[in-house]
Design a protein around this motif. Sequence first.
Motif: not given
Length: 285
Positions: A113-118, A131-148
């Motif tokens: 689950a992601t939300h790139p804030i751009a 290049g829209l995402f260069q230097g932007k924050t990407n919020i990741i939720c519940e990363v532990e539920k995704t296989t490593f």
Amino acid sequence: MKVFVIGIGLIGGSMVLDIKTLHPEAKIYGIDNNESHLAEALTLGVVDGAATFEDLVDADFVIVSVPVDVALIVLPKVLDVVGDNTIVFEVGSTKTPICEAVAHHPKRRNFIATHPIAGTEFSGPSAAIKGLFQGKTNIICEVEKTTFKLQEKALELFTAMGMRIRYMDPKSHDKHIAYVSHLSHISAFMLGKTVINKEKDEQDIFDMAGSGFESTVRLAKSSPAMWTPIFKQNRKQVVKTLDEYISNLSKFKELLEKEDYDAIYNEMQSVNKIKEILNGINVKK
């Protein structure tokens, strides 16, 4: 590398443009229920070909970048058909309903689950920007539920795009984003409405609109089809932020009515520190 983007707009389109740059050998396929969007994406070279859900079985990456109400329907269907080595990410502006929608799916481990804030106020395939995402924050939720191994696959891609990664639980994400994004869009829409209503009587008002007005109301050009579902899904948090915002506006109005200009000065001066906060955030990035 096979990459599929479902919903070929600003975010999904910009992501695949970056992937094309990072991995020239990658094949990019688009799925979109808007045939004109798909045709436009093909013409612009945002995607290399059209696809169907059945084609997702051997995907490396699947980007779900549709309005958040549609994502609740699409995402489980995507997980139904992807292979064990496919990483699926959804990039919408609300995370709690999305995470809940796939919480018990047998292939939840394939989803991040992601939300790139751009972004910009524009939409559709032509809005995609390399290049829209260069230097932007990407919020990741519940990363532990995704296989490593799939976490690593996604994070490597996000980092290569230049994104700064932050981890957050879905409820905290939805609370914070209501203040810094959702409220901003409502403010822009309602400011635009106020001016448009007045413009009916005073055509000259737009001749006086300078860069300050233009930058403030810019977000009012955003897609209602995208933002209405966001406000619906994050209704409780947005209502709370609106209560606080309306309270501050009412207080300012009262000070003006009382002609208490010292208090108005102090109110504005106390908010000036936001420049330092934002400058500090940019330095960290």
